[in-house]
Design a protein around this motif. Structure first.
Motif, short mmCIF file in Angstrom:
data_model
loop_
_atom_site.label_atom_id
_atom_site.label_comp_id
_atom_site.label_asym_id
_atom_site.label_seq_id
_atom_site.Cartn_x
_atom_site.Cartn_y
_atom_site.Cartn_z
N ARG A 178 0.82 -1.21 0.00
CA ARG A 178 0.00 0.00 0.00
C ARG A 178 0.86 1.27 0.00
O ARG A 178 0.51 2.27 -0.63
CB ARG A 178 -0.92 0.00 1.23
CG ARG A 178 -1.98 1.10 1.20
CD ARG A 178 -2.99 0.94 2.32
NE ARG A 178 -3.99 1.98 2.25
CZ ARG A 178 -5.09 1.94 1.52
NH1 ARG A 178 -5.32 0.88 0.76
NH2 ARG A 178 -5.96 2.94 1.52
N GLU A 179 1.97 1.23 0.68
CA GLU A 179 2.84 2.41 0.74
C GLU A 179 3.35 2.80 -0.64
O GLU A 179 3.39 3.99 -0.99
CB GLU A 179 4.02 2.13 1.67
CG GLU A 179 4.98 3.30 1.82
CD GLU A 179 6.16 2.97 2.72
OE1 GLU A 179 7.12 3.78 2.74
OE2 GLU A 179 6.13 1.93 3.39
N LYS A 180 3.72 1.81 -1.46
CA LYS A 180 4.23 2.10 -2.79
C LYS A 180 3.13 2.64 -3.72
O LYS A 180 3.39 3.52 -4.54
CB LYS A 180 4.84 0.83 -3.41
CG LYS A 180 6.06 0.31 -2.67
CD LYS A 180 7.22 1.28 -2.73
CE LYS A 180 8.48 0.68 -2.11
NZ LYS A 180 9.62 1.63 -2.13
N ILE A 181 1.93 2.13 -3.58
CA ILE A 181 0.83 2.61 -4.41
C ILE A 181 0.46 4.04 -3.99
O ILE A 181 0.15 4.89 -4.85
CB ILE A 181 -0.38 1.67 -4.31
CG1 ILE A 181 0.01 0.26 -4.76
CG2 ILE A 181 -1.53 2.20 -5.18
CD1 ILE A 181 0.62 0.17 -6.14
N THR A 182 0.50 4.30 -2.70
CA THR A 182 0.25 5.67 -2.21
C THR A 182 1.26 6.64 -2.82
O THR A 182 0.90 7.75 -3.25
CB THR A 182 0.33 5.71 -0.67
OG1 THR A 182 -0.63 4.81 -0.13
CG2 THR A 182 0.07 7.11 -0.15
N TYR A 183 2.52 6.22 -2.84
CA TYR A 183 3.57 7.04 -3.44
C TYR A 183 3.28 7.31 -4.92
O TYR A 183 3.43 8.44 -5.40
CB TYR A 183 4.92 6.35 -3.30
CG TYR A 183 5.99 6.90 -4.21
CD1 TYR A 183 6.63 8.10 -3.91
CD2 TYR A 183 6.35 6.23 -5.38
CE1 TYR A 183 7.60 8.62 -4.76
CE2 TYR A 183 7.31 6.74 -6.24
CZ TYR A 183 7.93 7.94 -5.92
OH TYR A 183 8.88 8.46 -6.76
N ALA A 184 2.84 6.28 -5.65
CA ALA A 184 2.59 6.42 -7.08
C ALA A 184 1.41 7.37 -7.34
O ALA A 184 1.46 8.19 -8.27
CB ALA A 184 2.30 5.06 -7.70
N ILE A 185 0.38 7.28 -6.52
CA ILE A 185 -0.77 8.18 -6.67
C ILE A 185 -0.33 9.63 -6.45
O ILE A 185 -0.71 10.55 -7.19
CB ILE A 185 -1.89 7.81 -5.69
CG1 ILE A 185 -2.41 6.40 -5.98
CG2 ILE A 185 -3.02 8.84 -5.74
CD1 ILE A 185 -3.03 6.23 -7.33
N ASP A 186 0.50 9.84 -5.44
CA ASP A 186 1.01 11.18 -5.17
C ASP A 186 1.88 11.67 -6.33
O ASP A 186 1.83 12.85 -6.71
CB ASP A 186 1.82 11.17 -3.87
CG ASP A 186 2.41 12.54 -3.55
OD1 ASP A 186 1.63 13.47 -3.31
OD2 ASP A 186 3.66 12.67 -3.54
N LEU A 187 2.66 10.77 -6.91
CA LEU A 187 3.51 11.12 -8.05
C LEU A 187 2.67 11.56 -9.24
O LEU A 187 3.02 12.52 -9.96
CB LEU A 187 4.38 9.92 -8.42
CG LEU A 187 5.48 10.14 -9.47
CD1 LEU A 187 6.46 11.21 -9.03
CD2 LEU A 187 6.21 8.82 -9.75
#
Length: 409
Positions: A178-187
């Motif tokens: 989930r942390e990596k997907i959160t980062y991608a959404i922010d990106l």
């Protein structure tokens, strides 16, 4: 059952060859035992997952994907090692035959294996082996923002500098961080694009796969809205549904889910984007793919309300649609946005130098921007992953396209 027996026999034969290389290169028995243990653990886990493991109906569960990934890494190591050792065995055989035939030796005896060749073989084999493991550990979430400026002579003036972010092939059923997907959404949001488009394959098979990630993707932002189309995996065609009604219910659930996330799903439909007196047409077709994939895309229906001289951006999941249909349509589609290929999730890309993937053997247009007949297509390498639970060299992509008015010479 027969295919499993054949596969296991081949796997063991490859393993024996690799064991010979280890014995030549190392004098420590624990190395051989460790190799054999890992080899059989990988094989056993793979057989278990694909026979008695998760049978919820998904093509590949997360556990199955990882079992396949580890098996792929192990097979790659063994195959490369075997190629070197088999070549050496042919040389050893010919050498022994030569000495026997021409009387230089009374016995038919093979020369000893050369330690240096075994070391070279395993050293080379370790490179893709390590890369495949890295791809599963970190490569699959190594998101890259790729930016393109595309020029058009007939782009309406108000859209000069208009920015579009494209994502494709989310495959939410494969996510495990989930942390990596959160980062991608922010990106994605940090690009501050005017328009966000998603070109299909939100799930692997079932709408429920997206439920844990719904809140994250609902946070995607774009000033002029978010638009989407369906990909081949979104229809649930790869699941053995108990009834046709259950399959239909799943598709309706996915459509409702896209609406809840904030996507305007275009099902062989079009929408004008307006800026003052200028407008461009955004067209979205259902999946149309070559080679047995669903052919639900209908350009005629999607463009029924579109003028011939309108500036057109087409969203179509599979690039084979562009090659086989779009390029030959009576209308001119200035820019098509596709995905589907994933760039095979494996390849080598050094901008300006090399761009290669096995995907090129199946798709002529497999990643990046191409131009044919004065029309452009961008094939997104995909946001997620499927099958092999990783990426090597072909990283998950967020595309940012800026439309520019081409200066007349």
């Amino acid at each position: 059952m027969l295919r499993w027996i054949v596969f296991v026999v081949i796997y063991i034969v490859l393993g024996i060859y690799t064991l010979q290389a280890l014995r030549t290169a190392s004098r420590f028995p624990w190395v051989y035992y460790l190799y054999m243990l890992l080899s059989f653990l990988v094989l056993g886990n793979f057989i278990y997952q694909f026979t008695w493991g998760d049978n919820e109906g998904r093509v590949l569960s997360i556990a199955k994907s990882y079992s396949f990934g580890f098996l792929l890494a192990m097979l790659t190591f063994k195959l490369i090692t075997m190629v070197f050792l088999f070549s050496e065995d042919m040389f050893r055989f010919l050498t022994a035959a030569y000495h026997k035939i021409f009387g230089k030796s009374k016995e038919f005896s093979f020369p000893e294996r050369r330690r240096i060749l075994s070391l070279i073989a395993m050293g080379i084999a370790a490179l893709p082996f390590s890369a495949l493991l890295y791809g599963m550990y970190k490569g699959k979430y190594n998101f890259k923002v790729l930016k393109y400026e595309l020029e058009f002579e007939d782009l309406p003036n108000a859209f000069n500098g208009y920015q579009i972010t494209q994502i494709s092939d989310i495959h939410s059923g494969s996510f495990d961080n989930r942390e990596k997907i959160t980062y991608a959404i922010d990106l994605i949001n940090r690009q501050k694009s005017d328009l966000l488009v998603f070109t299909g394959d939100m799930v692997n098979n079932k709408a429920e796969e997206m439920y844990p990630w719904k809140d994250l993707f609902a946070g995607l932002e774009a000033q002029d809205g978010k638009y989407s189309v369906l990909g081949n995996h979104d229809y649930g065609d790869y699941v053995n549904w108990e009834t046709d009604a259950a399959k239909k219910e799943n598709l309706e659930a996915l459509k409702a889910l896209q609406k809840d996330i904030g996507f305007n799903l275009l099902l062989n439909e079009s929408q004008y984007l307006q800026k003052g007196n200028d407008k461009i047409a955004l067209i979205g077709v259902e999946n149309w793919g070559r080679g047995g994939f669903k052919k639900a895309g209908d350009l005629g229906k999607a463009t029924a309300q579109i003028g011939e001289n309108d500036f057109k951006i087409l969203m179509s999941h599979d690039p084979s649609h562009w090659e086989d249909v779009v390029l030959h349509d009576k209308l001119h589609y200035h820019l098509t946005l596709s995905g589907h290929t994933h760039g095979m999730q494996f390849g080598i890309e050094i901008p300006g130098w090399v761009k290669w993937s096995p995907a090129k053997w199946r798709y002529k247009y497999w990643a990046g921007v191409y131009e044919e007949r004065g029309q452009l297509i961008n094939v997104n390498r995909g946001f997620g992953f499927l099958g092999y639970p990783g990426r090597v060299g072909i990283w998950p992509e967020i595309t940012v396209i800026t439309l520019k008015k081409k200066a007349l010479s």
